[in-house]
Structure formats: structure tokens, C-alpha cells
Design a protein around this motif. Sequence first.
Motif, PDB file in Angstrom:
ATOM      1  N   THR A  16       3.765 -37.066  -6.299  1.00 16.95           N
ATOM      2  CA  THR A  16       4.972 -36.257  -6.149  1.00 16.95           C
ATOM      3  C   THR A  16       5.276 -36.044  -4.673  1.00 16.95           C
ATOM      4  OG1 THR A  16       4.560 -35.147  -8.247  1.00 16.95           O
ATOM      5  CG2 THR A  16       6.037 -34.028  -6.700  1.00 16.95           C
ATOM      6  N   GLY A  17       4.261 -35.689  -3.912  1.00 18.00           N
ATOM      7  CA  GLY A  17       4.443 -35.486  -2.475  1.00 18.00           C
ATOM      8  C   GLY A  17       4.883 -36.752  -1.768  1.00 18.00           C
ATOM      9  N   ALA A  18       4.272 -37.873  -2.124  1.00 20.34           N
ATOM     10  CA  ALA A  18       4.640 -39.151  -1.511  1.00 20.34           C
ATOM     11  C   ALA A  18       6.078 -39.520  -1.867  1.00 20.34           C
ATOM     12  CB  ALA A  18       3.681 -40.257  -1.957  1.00 20.34           C
ATOM     13  N   ALA A  19       6.448 -39.339  -3.122  1.00 25.90           N
ATOM     14  CA  ALA A  19       7.813 -39.652  -3.549  1.00 25.90           C
ATOM     15  C   ALA A  19       8.824 -38.782  -2.812  1.00 25.90           C
ATOM     16  CB  ALA A  19       7.953 -39.467  -5.060  1.00 25.90           C
ATOM     17  N   LEU A  20       8.506 -37.515  -2.643  1.00 24.05           N
ATOM     18  CA  LEU A  20       9.414 -36.611  -1.953  1.00 24.05           C
ATOM     19  C   LEU A  20       9.512 -36.960  -0.468  1.00 24.05           C
ATOM     20  CD1 LEU A  20      11.275 -34.274  -2.576  1.00 24.05           C
ATOM     21  CD2 LEU A  20       9.393 -32.717  -2.053  1.00 24.05           C
ATOM     22  N   LEU A  21       8.411 -37.313   0.149  1.00 22.04           N
ATOM     23  CA  LEU A  21       8.427 -37.698   1.564  1.00 22.04           C
ATOM     24  C   LEU A  21       9.210 -38.996   1.780  1.00 22.04           C
ATOM     25  CD1 LEU A  21       7.453 -36.786   4.316  1.00 22.04           C
ATOM     26  CD2 LEU A  21       5.383 -38.121   3.951  1.00 22.04           C
ATOM     27  N   ILE A  22       9.044 -39.953   0.899  1.00 22.36           N
ATOM     28  CA  ILE A  22       9.808 -41.215   0.981  1.00 22.36           C
ATOM     29  C   ILE A  22      11.300 -40.913   0.843  1.00 22.36           C
ATOM     30  CG2 ILE A  22      10.335 -43.351  -0.264  1.00 22.36           C
ATOM     31  CD1 ILE A  22       7.257 -43.425  -0.946  1.00 22.36           C
ATOM     32  N   ALA A  23      11.650 -40.094  -0.134  1.00 25.64           N
ATOM     33  CA  ALA A  23      13.052 -39.748  -0.356  1.00 25.64           C
ATOM     34  C   ALA A  23      13.630 -38.992   0.832  1.00 25.64           C
ATOM     35  CB  ALA A  23      13.185 -38.918  -1.632  1.00 25.64           C
ATOM     36  N   ALA A  24      12.864 -38.064   1.384  1.00 26.01           N
ATOM     37  CA  ALA A  24      13.341 -37.289   2.534  1.00 26.01           C
ATOM     38  C   ALA A  24      13.528 -38.186   3.755  1.00 26.01           C
ATOM     39  CB  ALA A  24      12.366 -36.157   2.844  1.00 26.01           C
ATOM     40  N   ALA A  25      12.620 -39.124   3.957  1.00 27.35           N
ATOM     41  CA  ALA A  25      12.762 -40.059   5.089  1.00 27.35           C
ATOM     42  C   ALA A  25      14.019 -40.908   4.918  1.00 27.35           C
ATOM     43  CB  ALA A  25      11.516 -40.926   5.212  1.00 27.35           C
ATOM     44  N   VAL A  73      12.204 -30.545  15.580  1.00 25.97           N
ATOM     45  CA  VAL A  73      12.489 -29.447  14.647  1.00 25.97           C
ATOM     46  C   VAL A  73      13.449 -29.922  13.558  1.00 25.97           C
ATOM     47  CG1 VAL A  73      13.616 -27.184  14.419  1.00 25.97           C
ATOM     48  CG2 VAL A  73      11.990 -27.598  16.274  1.00 25.97           C
ATOM     49  N   HIS A  74      14.483 -30.649  13.955  1.00 25.38           N
ATOM     50  CA  HIS A  74      15.440 -31.158  12.971  1.00 25.38           C
ATOM     51  C   HIS A  74      14.760 -32.111  11.988  1.00 25.38           C
ATOM     52  CE1 HIS A  74      18.808 -33.796  11.576  1.00 25.38           C
ATOM     53  NE2 HIS A  74      19.246 -32.603  11.245  1.00 25.38           N
ATOM     54  N   LEU A  75      13.940 -33.007  12.475  1.00 23.76           N
ATOM     55  CA  LEU A  75      13.236 -33.955  11.600  1.00 23.76           C
ATOM     56  C   LEU A  75      12.269 -33.242  10.668  1.00 23.76           C
ATOM     57  CD1 LEU A  75      12.573 -36.934  14.043  1.00 23.76           C
ATOM     58  CD2 LEU A  75      14.246 -36.813  12.179  1.00 23.76           C
ATOM     59  N   ALA A  76      11.534 -32.268  11.194  1.00 20.28           N
ATOM     60  CA  ALA A  76      10.591 -31.521  10.346  1.00 20.28           C
ATOM     61  C   ALA A  76      11.336 -30.759   9.249  1.00 20.28           C
ATOM     62  CB  ALA A  76       9.765 -30.564  11.192  1.00 20.28           C
ATOM     63  N   THR A  77      12.478 -30.212   9.599  1.00 22.36           N
ATOM     64  CA  THR A  77      13.279 -29.492   8.607  1.00 22.36           C
ATOM     65  C   THR A  77      13.738 -30.449   7.507  1.00 22.36           C
ATOM     66  OG1 THR A  77      14.013 -27.924  10.285  1.00 22.36           O
ATOM     67  CG2 THR A  77      15.332 -28.067   8.273  1.00 22.36           C
ATOM     68  N   GLY A  78      14.231 -31.622   7.902  1.00 21.24           N
ATOM     69  CA  GLY A  78      14.729 -32.591   6.934  1.00 21.24           C
ATOM     70  C   GLY A  78      13.646 -33.292   6.142  1.00 21.24           C
ATOM     71  N   LEU A  79      12.476 -33.459   6.741  1.00 21.16           N
ATOM     72  CA  LEU A  79      11.366 -34.133   6.047  1.00 21.16           C
ATOM     73  C   LEU A  79      10.547 -33.187   5.174  1.00 21.16           C
ATOM     74  CD1 LEU A  79       9.812 -36.565   8.684  1.00 21.16           C
ATOM     75  CD2 LEU A  79      10.836 -37.184   6.494  1.00 21.16           C
TER      76      LEU A  79
END
Length: 158
Positions: A16-25, A73-79
Motif C-alpha cells: 500500500t505504501g509503495a503504491a501510494l508513493l509511486i502514485a504520488a511521484a 518542502v513542496h516535494l515532501a508535501t506532495g509525496l
Amino acid sequence: MSIATFSHNARIDGRTGAALLIAAAAALVAWEIFARAIAPVWIGGPLQPTGLVKSLFANVLGLPVGQAAAQAVHLATGLLVYPAGYLAATRIKSLGWAADGAVLGAATWFFALGIVAPVSGLPFLLGVGAITWAALAGHLIYGLVVTGGFALARKRLG
């Protein structure tokens, strides 16, 4: 299994975490393409969320923040931050990936322009001009790519 069923009953595990991180990227890539290639045609210049981050740090904390730190900060927020909020919200109730994406996009847009901007000393919704609507479009794209990408990545990862 639909994303609505999955999201509500999901265990938060590595897949789930990997899928969410891939989607966020993927969503951040889509945002950057929109912000730097499409928005300039529409509004005459790129969307620059780092300016909002710099204003926030300067006006709230009294700290000057450089471009690299603002981008981080922007990337961390979006990821991490916005996707975690999406996952938490859809564990309570999902409307399906497309509606969830629209809600996520609108919520992130309102948070940035309706809350962070005024706290940072900028006008509410940045004065409700062309940049406001371009930012809404960019955030809707981001939200739809997060939710659609998550549904697809989760399905592929098992």
C-alpha cells in the motif's frame, strides 16, 4: 475489487505504501509538467509553489528559505503529506478514485491558496485571478493522478 472497497478496508502495508508513493511521484511529475509547460501558456508564467513556501517560512517563522529548501518542502508535501491525508480520508469513506481525486485536488488547492497563502501574508486564493484557476487545474490533475495511480499501482502490486 474496487478502489472504494479496497480503500475502506485496507491494511496499511508495504504494498500500500509503495503504491501510494509511486502514485504520488507520478502526480508530482504531472503537476510539474502542467505548472511549467501548460500554465505558462495560460497565465503567462509558471506556477511557482516554492514562492508560497518561502512566504510561509518568512512571514510565520521569520526564516529566510532558499529555493532548494522550498522545493524540498513542496516535494515532501506532495509525496507524503497530501497522499497520507488521502489514504486516511478514504479509509473512512471513498467515493471512487475519480471523485476522490477531485476532492483531493480541490482540498489541496484550497489548503495552499485559501489557508497557507493568507497565513503567509498573501491574498486569499491569491486574489482570485488567472493564477487561482490555473492552480486549481494543477491540483485537480495532481489529485486525479494520485488516486488513479494508486488504484492502478495497488492492482499491479497485488
